[in-house]
Design a protein around this motif. Structure first.
Motif, PDB file in Angstrom:
ATOM      1  N   ASP A  13      -5.965   0.036  -6.197  1.00  0.00           N
ATOM      2  CA  ASP A  13      -6.082  -0.664  -4.912  1.00  0.00           C
ATOM      3  C   ASP A  13      -4.798  -0.588  -4.098  1.00  0.00           C
ATOM      4  O   ASP A  13      -4.836  -0.798  -2.872  1.00  0.00           O
ATOM      5  CB  ASP A  13      -6.443  -2.129  -5.133  1.00  0.00           C
ATOM      6  CG  ASP A  13      -7.872  -2.313  -5.638  1.00  0.00           C
ATOM      7  OD1 ASP A  13      -8.657  -1.345  -5.530  1.00  0.00           O
ATOM      8  OD2 ASP A  13      -8.191  -3.406  -6.154  1.00  0.00           O
ATOM      9  N   ASN A  14      -3.699  -0.292  -4.739  1.00  0.00           N
ATOM     10  CA  ASN A  14      -2.434  -0.137  -4.007  1.00  0.00           C
ATOM     11  C   ASN A  14      -2.288   1.240  -3.370  1.00  0.00           C
ATOM     12  O   ASN A  14      -1.289   1.503  -2.689  1.00  0.00           O
ATOM     13  CB  ASN A  14      -1.240  -0.361  -4.945  1.00  0.00           C
ATOM     14  CG  ASN A  14      -1.135  -1.783  -5.454  1.00  0.00           C
ATOM     15  OD1 ASN A  14      -1.423  -2.060  -6.620  1.00  0.00           O
ATOM     16  ND2 ASN A  14      -0.742  -2.707  -4.574  1.00  0.00           N
ATOM     17  N   GLY A  49       1.758   2.813   5.192  1.00  0.00           N
ATOM     18  CA  GLY A  49       2.124   2.440   3.833  1.00  0.00           C
ATOM     19  C   GLY A  49       3.471   3.013   3.450  1.00  0.00           C
ATOM     20  O   GLY A  49       4.246   3.470   4.302  1.00  0.00           O
ATOM     21  N   PRO A  86      -4.569   3.268  -1.069  1.00  0.00           N
ATOM     22  CA  PRO A  86      -5.753   3.547  -0.257  1.00  0.00           C
ATOM     23  C   PRO A  86      -5.737   4.937   0.375  1.00  0.00           C
ATOM     24  O   PRO A  86      -6.746   5.377   0.924  1.00  0.00           O
ATOM     25  CB  PRO A  86      -5.686   2.464   0.822  1.00  0.00           C
ATOM     26  CG  PRO A  86      -4.236   2.159   0.973  1.00  0.00           C
ATOM     27  CD  PRO A  86      -3.659   2.296  -0.417  1.00  0.00           C
ATOM     28  N   TYR A  87      -4.598   5.636   0.316  1.00  0.00           N
ATOM     29  CA  TYR A  87      -4.482   6.955   0.924  1.00  0.00           C
ATOM     30  C   TYR A  87      -3.949   7.956  -0.103  1.00  0.00           C
ATOM     31  O   TYR A  87      -3.155   7.618  -0.977  1.00  0.00           O
ATOM     32  CB  TYR A  87      -3.517   6.942   2.110  1.00  0.00           C
ATOM     33  CG  TYR A  87      -3.819   5.891   3.145  1.00  0.00           C
ATOM     34  CD1 TYR A  87      -4.899   6.025   4.006  1.00  0.00           C
ATOM     35  CD2 TYR A  87      -3.005   4.759   3.258  1.00  0.00           C
ATOM     36  CE1 TYR A  87      -5.160   5.060   4.960  1.00  0.00           C
ATOM     37  CE2 TYR A  87      -3.263   3.787   4.210  1.00  0.00           C
ATOM     38  CZ  TYR A  87      -4.354   3.945   5.054  1.00  0.00           C
ATOM     39  OH  TYR A  87      -4.606   2.984   5.999  1.00  0.00           O
ATOM     40  N   GLU A 113       0.859  -1.191   0.000  1.00  0.00           N
ATOM     41  CA  GLU A 113       0.000   0.000   0.000  1.00  0.00           C
ATOM     42  C   GLU A 113       0.890   1.234   0.000  1.00  0.00           C
ATOM     43  O   GLU A 113       1.854   1.322   0.773  1.00  0.00           O
ATOM     44  CB  GLU A 113      -0.916  -0.021   1.223  1.00  0.00           C
ATOM     45  CG  GLU A 113      -1.913  -1.173   1.185  1.00  0.00           C
ATOM     46  CD  GLU A 113      -2.634  -1.359   2.510  1.00  0.00           C
ATOM     47  OE1 GLU A 113      -1.966  -1.245   3.559  1.00  0.00           O
ATOM     48  OE2 GLU A 113      -3.850  -1.620   2.492  1.00  0.00           O
TER      49      GLU A 113
END
Length: 299
Positions: free
Chosen positions: A222-223, A243, A225-226, A198
């Motif tokens: 999807d890798n 991450g 998320p932020y 992530e």
């Protein structure tokens, strides 16, 4: 015959013209009042006084704020010329002193202002204690021509004709993560091993994902998320184990709470510029600060 202006007959109030100019550029009295740090009723009275003085209506109200009248459109360019002249006068007056005292505003990104600028400012203060520094923290380009800052640390070449810049040695950005986070990933060794990792994106355009995929990664939304445009906050997220993030290696390598996420992954180089208005040549104070930044950032 030589014409000579009788300045005793000129009663024009620049504050009123400035109120009109900023209101026209901002599009509303409330936004202009914030820009000028005035109360909105005060600003409104200045605009109304100018309309009375000129004998024309400059604005008409619309559903979304204020709209220039035809007369307002005709006079706006003259107000802009006056504004440019006022700024030029201010810049010239600001730079005339040779004294090493007074205030200098430095614009820098949040990461540089937080991690790299403090030791430079400490050394500068010890050498020249009468120079006062204002740090303008912005990840956008400060408008030096409009005196949003005197000197800026940037990652792009200045393009404005009235600015000068000194390009320093390129900085290098690398990927970092907290040790515990890398342990959870079983410490992947190559770009291809990061399929389940992530990352923390740095802008809405997906710049980091595109950059890394261009370097051999195979990452998708999807890798990521932020997303965080503030690098200082992003760095705290990395330190907290949320991450992987990217940052100047002068900052990352100095932080014992993180590691290079891919030790063998080559750095990503990006330019560093120290930029100022060309009127810096008239001010010894500004030149001293400019030189201190060049030296401190590795010029």
């Amino acid at each position: 015959m030589q014409f000579r202006m009788d300045w005793r007959s000129v009663t024009f109030d620049w504050n009123r013209a400035r109120a009109f100019l900023v209101t026209a550029e901002e599009g509303s009295l409330s936004a202009a009042a914030r820009a000028l740090e005035l109360a909105q009723p005060t600003l409104g009275r200045q605009v109304e006084a100018l309309e009375t003085e000129l004998g024309v209506a400059l604005f008409e109200r619309s559903g979304r704020g204020l709209r220039l009248t035809p007369a307002g459109h005709d006079l706006l360019e003259h107000a802009r010329i006056m504004g440019d002249g006022a700024r030029a006068l201010s810049l010239a007056a600001w730079g005339q002193t040779e004294a090493l005292e007074g205030e200098v505003a430095i614009s820098a990104s949040d990461a540089y202002a937080s991690y790299l600028l403090p030791p430079i400012l400490d050394a500068l203060h010890r050498a020249e204690p009468r120079i006062r520094i204002e740090v303008v923290v912005s990840n956008d380009l400060s408008d030096l021509s409009r005196r949003e800052a005197d000197i800026a640390v940037r990652n792009v070449r200045p393009t404005e004709a009235d600015l000068i810049g000194r390009r320093l040695q390129d900085a290098q950005a690398r990927l970092y993560a907290a040790p515990d986070y890398l342990d959870r990933l079983s410490r992947p060794g190559t770009a291809a091993d990061f399929g389940a990792a992530e990352f923390i994106e740095i802008d809405a355009a997906g710049s980091l994902m595109g950059l890394l995929n261009g370097q051999g990664f195979d990452l998708g939304p999807d890798n990521f998320p932020y997303r965080c445009r503030n690098f200082t906050v992003m760095w705290e997220m990395v330190r907290a184990g949320l991450g992987i993030g990217i940052l100047d290696d002068r900052i990352g390598d100095a932080d014992p709470s993180v590691e290079r996420a891919v030790p063998d992954f080559g750095p990503i180089a990006f330019p560093v510029w120290i930029v100022a208005h060309r009127d810096i040549a008239r001010s010894r104070r500004l030149r001293v600060v400019f030189d201190a930044l060049v030296e401190g950032f590795g010029g």
